[in-house]
Design an enzyme around this catalytic site. Structure first.
Site, PDB file in Angstrom:
ATOM      1  N   SER A   9       0.823  -1.203   0.000  1.00  0.00           N
ATOM      2  CA  SER A   9       0.000   0.000   0.000  1.00  0.00           C
ATOM      3  C   SER A   9       0.857   1.253   0.000  1.00  0.00           C
ATOM      4  O   SER A   9       1.648   1.475   0.918  1.00  0.00           O
ATOM      5  CB  SER A   9      -0.920   0.013   1.219  1.00  0.00           C
ATOM      6  OG  SER A   9      -1.577   1.253   1.327  1.00  0.00           O
ATOM      7  N   HIS A  34      -1.206  -1.175  -4.383  1.00  0.00           N
ATOM      8  CA  HIS A  34      -2.467  -0.848  -3.721  1.00  0.00           C
ATOM      9  C   HIS A  34      -2.484   0.648  -3.414  1.00  0.00           C
ATOM     10  O   HIS A  34      -1.586   1.162  -2.736  1.00  0.00           O
ATOM     11  CB  HIS A  34      -2.616  -1.654  -2.436  1.00  0.00           C
ATOM     12  CG  HIS A  34      -3.973  -1.557  -1.808  1.00  0.00           C
ATOM     13  ND1 HIS A  34      -5.023  -2.349  -2.203  1.00  0.00           N
ATOM     14  CD2 HIS A  34      -4.450  -0.756  -0.820  1.00  0.00           C
ATOM     15  CE1 HIS A  34      -6.092  -2.054  -1.479  1.00  0.00           C
ATOM     16  NE2 HIS A  34      -5.774  -1.083  -0.647  1.00  0.00           N
ATOM     17  N   ASP A  36      -4.642   3.589  -1.784  1.00  0.00           N
ATOM     18  CA  ASP A  36      -5.765   3.942  -0.917  1.00  0.00           C
ATOM     19  C   ASP A  36      -6.179   5.394  -1.150  1.00  0.00           C
ATOM     20  O   ASP A  36      -5.405   6.320  -0.910  1.00  0.00           O
ATOM     21  CB  ASP A  36      -5.375   3.759   0.551  1.00  0.00           C
ATOM     22  CG  ASP A  36      -5.230   2.303   0.931  1.00  0.00           C
ATOM     23  OD1 ASP A  36      -6.213   1.561   0.771  1.00  0.00           O
ATOM     24  OD2 ASP A  36      -4.141   1.905   1.380  1.00  0.00           O
ATOM     25  N   MET A  38      -8.720   8.261   0.041  1.00  0.00           N
ATOM     26  CA  MET A  38      -9.576   8.609   1.183  1.00  0.00           C
ATOM     27  C   MET A  38     -10.080  10.038   1.044  1.00  0.00           C
ATOM     28  O   MET A  38      -9.320  10.936   0.663  1.00  0.00           O
ATOM     29  CB  MET A  38      -8.810   8.462   2.484  1.00  0.00           C
ATOM     30  CG  MET A  38      -8.202   7.093   2.698  1.00  0.00           C
ATOM     31  SD  MET A  38      -7.575   6.922   4.381  1.00  0.00           S
ATOM     32  CE  MET A  38      -5.925   6.409   4.054  1.00  0.00           C
ATOM     33  N   HIS A  67      -8.211   1.646  -4.317  1.00  0.00           N
ATOM     34  CA  HIS A  67      -9.163   1.303  -3.257  1.00  0.00           C
ATOM     35  C   HIS A  67      -9.877   2.577  -2.835  1.00  0.00           C
ATOM     36  O   HIS A  67      -9.313   3.415  -2.127  1.00  0.00           O
ATOM     37  CB  HIS A  67      -8.400   0.665  -2.097  1.00  0.00           C
ATOM     38  CG  HIS A  67      -9.242   0.318  -0.916  1.00  0.00           C
ATOM     39  ND1 HIS A  67      -8.699  -0.001   0.317  1.00  0.00           N
ATOM     40  CD2 HIS A  67     -10.592   0.239  -0.748  1.00  0.00           C
ATOM     41  CE1 HIS A  67      -9.664  -0.256   1.168  1.00  0.00           C
ATOM     42  NE2 HIS A  67     -10.822  -0.104   0.555  1.00  0.00           N
ATOM     43  N   MET A  69     -11.949   4.519  -0.692  1.00  0.00           N
ATOM     44  CA  MET A  69     -12.569   4.663   0.627  1.00  0.00           C
ATOM     45  C   MET A  69     -13.221   6.045   0.666  1.00  0.00           C
ATOM     46  O   MET A  69     -12.799   6.956   1.369  1.00  0.00           O
ATOM     47  CB  MET A  69     -11.519   4.498   1.724  1.00  0.00           C
ATOM     48  CG  MET A  69     -11.014   3.073   1.839  1.00  0.00           C
ATOM     49  SD  MET A  69      -9.845   2.837   3.201  1.00  0.00           S
ATOM     50  CE  MET A  69      -8.337   3.397   2.408  1.00  0.00           C
ATOM     51  N   MET A 138     -11.474  -6.108   4.790  1.00  0.00           N
ATOM     52  CA  MET A 138     -10.732  -5.228   5.688  1.00  0.00           C
ATOM     53  C   MET A 138     -10.604  -5.906   7.046  1.00  0.00           C
ATOM     54  O   MET A 138     -11.610  -6.313   7.651  1.00  0.00           O
ATOM     55  CB  MET A 138     -11.461  -3.892   5.851  1.00  0.00           C
ATOM     56  CG  MET A 138     -11.524  -3.046   4.590  1.00  0.00           C
ATOM     57  SD  MET A 138      -9.903  -2.556   3.953  1.00  0.00           S
ATOM     58  CE  MET A 138      -9.230  -1.656   5.361  1.00  0.00           C
ATOM     59  N   GLY A 143      -8.880   3.694   7.375  1.00  0.00           N
ATOM     60  CA  GLY A 143      -8.644   5.115   7.580  1.00  0.00           C
ATOM     61  C   GLY A 143      -7.268   5.460   8.099  1.00  0.00           C
ATOM     62  O   GLY A 143      -6.782   6.561   7.888  1.00  0.00           O
ATOM     63  N   PHE A 144      -6.614   4.497   8.744  1.00  0.00           N
ATOM     64  CA  PHE A 144      -5.290   4.761   9.315  1.00  0.00           C
ATOM     65  C   PHE A 144      -4.394   3.551   9.111  1.00  0.00           C
ATOM     66  O   PHE A 144      -4.841   2.409   9.231  1.00  0.00           O
ATOM     67  CB  PHE A 144      -5.375   5.056  10.815  1.00  0.00           C
ATOM     68  CG  PHE A 144      -6.214   6.253  11.163  1.00  0.00           C
ATOM     69  CD1 PHE A 144      -5.678   7.534  11.131  1.00  0.00           C
ATOM     70  CD2 PHE A 144      -7.552   6.098  11.497  1.00  0.00           C
ATOM     71  CE1 PHE A 144      -6.460   8.636  11.444  1.00  0.00           C
ATOM     72  CE2 PHE A 144      -8.339   7.196  11.816  1.00  0.00           C
ATOM     73  CZ  PHE A 144      -7.788   8.469  11.786  1.00  0.00           C
ATOM     74  N   ASP A 176      -6.712  -6.781   3.769  1.00  0.00           N
ATOM     75  CA  ASP A 176      -6.047  -5.496   3.971  1.00  0.00           C
ATOM     76  C   ASP A 176      -6.203  -5.057   5.419  1.00  0.00           C
ATOM     77  O   ASP A 176      -7.315  -4.878   5.907  1.00  0.00           O
ATOM     78  CB  ASP A 176      -6.688  -4.457   3.039  1.00  0.00           C
ATOM     79  CG  ASP A 176      -6.037  -3.084   3.147  1.00  0.00           C
ATOM     80  OD1 ASP A 176      -5.043  -2.936   3.882  1.00  0.00           O
ATOM     81  OD2 ASP A 176      -6.533  -2.154   2.482  1.00  0.00           O
ATOM     82  N   GLY A 177      -5.050  -4.896   6.098  1.00  0.00           N
ATOM     83  CA  GLY A 177      -5.082  -4.331   7.439  1.00  0.00           C
ATOM     84  C   GLY A 177      -4.318  -5.143   8.463  1.00  0.00           C
ATOM     85  O   GLY A 177      -4.706  -6.269   8.792  1.00  0.00           O
ATOM     86  N   GLY A 178      -3.221  -4.598   8.944  1.00  0.00           N
ATOM     87  CA  GLY A 178      -2.489  -5.243  10.029  1.00  0.00           C
ATOM     88  C   GLY A 178      -1.738  -6.492   9.655  1.00  0.00           C
ATOM     89  O   GLY A 178      -1.399  -7.302  10.526  1.00  0.00           O
ATOM     90  N   SER A 199       2.539  -0.610   6.371  1.00  0.00           N
ATOM     91  CA  SER A 199       3.629  -0.284   7.291  1.00  0.00           C
ATOM     92  C   SER A 199       4.669  -1.385   7.363  1.00  0.00           C
ATOM     93  O   SER A 199       5.883  -1.130   7.293  1.00  0.00           O
ATOM     94  CB  SER A 199       3.062  -0.011   8.686  1.00  0.00           C
ATOM     95  OG  SER A 199       2.110   1.025   8.656  1.00  0.00           O
TER      96      SER A 199
END
Length: 210
Positions: A9, A34, A36, A38, A67, A69, A138, A143-144, A176-178, A199
């Site tokens: 991302s 990817h 994002d 927003m 993506h 959002m 998700m 959002g973060f 997607d996420g973590g 990250s």
């Protein structure tokens, strides 16, 4: 990890050097970019838009998965398609006429994806699965960046894979996420087709086997 696509991302890249971020992605096993988007309404943050996608497009041959959002994604798909998106993924929660929007994305010659937030169950999009190319699960509240994966959301991946096997449909399942070195095995075991990492990828914490 053979047969699994890595989609880093850009949201977690150095935003002052996105051109180089594309090279980092390509050099470290990325197969999809990817992106994002927003709007500060559907999610709290504001990221980047069509001009950034258009500027980056000449610097990579990898597919761009945009993506969205955003609220009213139907108002954005044509301009992102023109900017260079290959896949356009929107949120079920942000669109009333999802089937119509999927058709429009296909009419533009792009792959259509639909995403669900942690509180949305798989059955909410059951009627769309035969039409979409991608379902984005998700595993954090969007959002973060840098959030911890919500373990219960991983079950949705397995649920979608089971539906696909039972019905013979062809949609891909993305997560997607973590996703990091500690949580990667759980989404791989659930048989996700595409893994989004932000990250953990750009810090080098997540090592990907090409």
């Amino acid at each position: 990890m053979k047969n699994i696509m890595l989609a880093p991302s850009l949201l977690s890249a150095d935003l002052a050097d996105l051109k180089n971020a594309l090279k980092i992605i390509e050099d470290n096993g990325g197969t999809v970019v990817h992106i994002d988007v927003m709007d500060g309404r559907f999610v709290p943050q504001i990221s980047y838009g069509q001009p950034v996608v258009q500027c980056l497009r000449p610097y990579s041959n990898l597919p761009f998965d945009v993506h969205l959002m955003v609220e009213h994604p139907e108002e954005q798909v044509e301009s992102f398609a023109a900017a260079g998106a290959d896949w356009i993924t929107f949120h079920h929660e942000a669109c009333i006429h999802s089937h119509r929007l999927v058709q429009r994305i296909h009419d533009l010659g792009k792959k259509a994806g639909i995403s669900i937030v942690p509180s949305t169950p798989v059955f909410a999009i059951a009627q769309l699965l035969e039409y979409v190319d991608l379902v984005l699960v998700m595993t954090v509240n969007p959002g973060f960046g840098g959030q911890k994966l919500i373990p219960s959301c991983v079950k949705k991946i397995s649920e979608l894979i089971k539906i696909r096997e039972e019905t013979g449909l062809n949609f891909m399942v993305s997560v997607d996420g973590g996703v990091n070195s500690k949580t990667l095995s759980s989404v791989v075991d659930a048989k996700a087709d595409v893994v989004v990492s932000g990250s953990a990828f750009f810090t080098g914490e997540l090592k990907w086997e090409k």
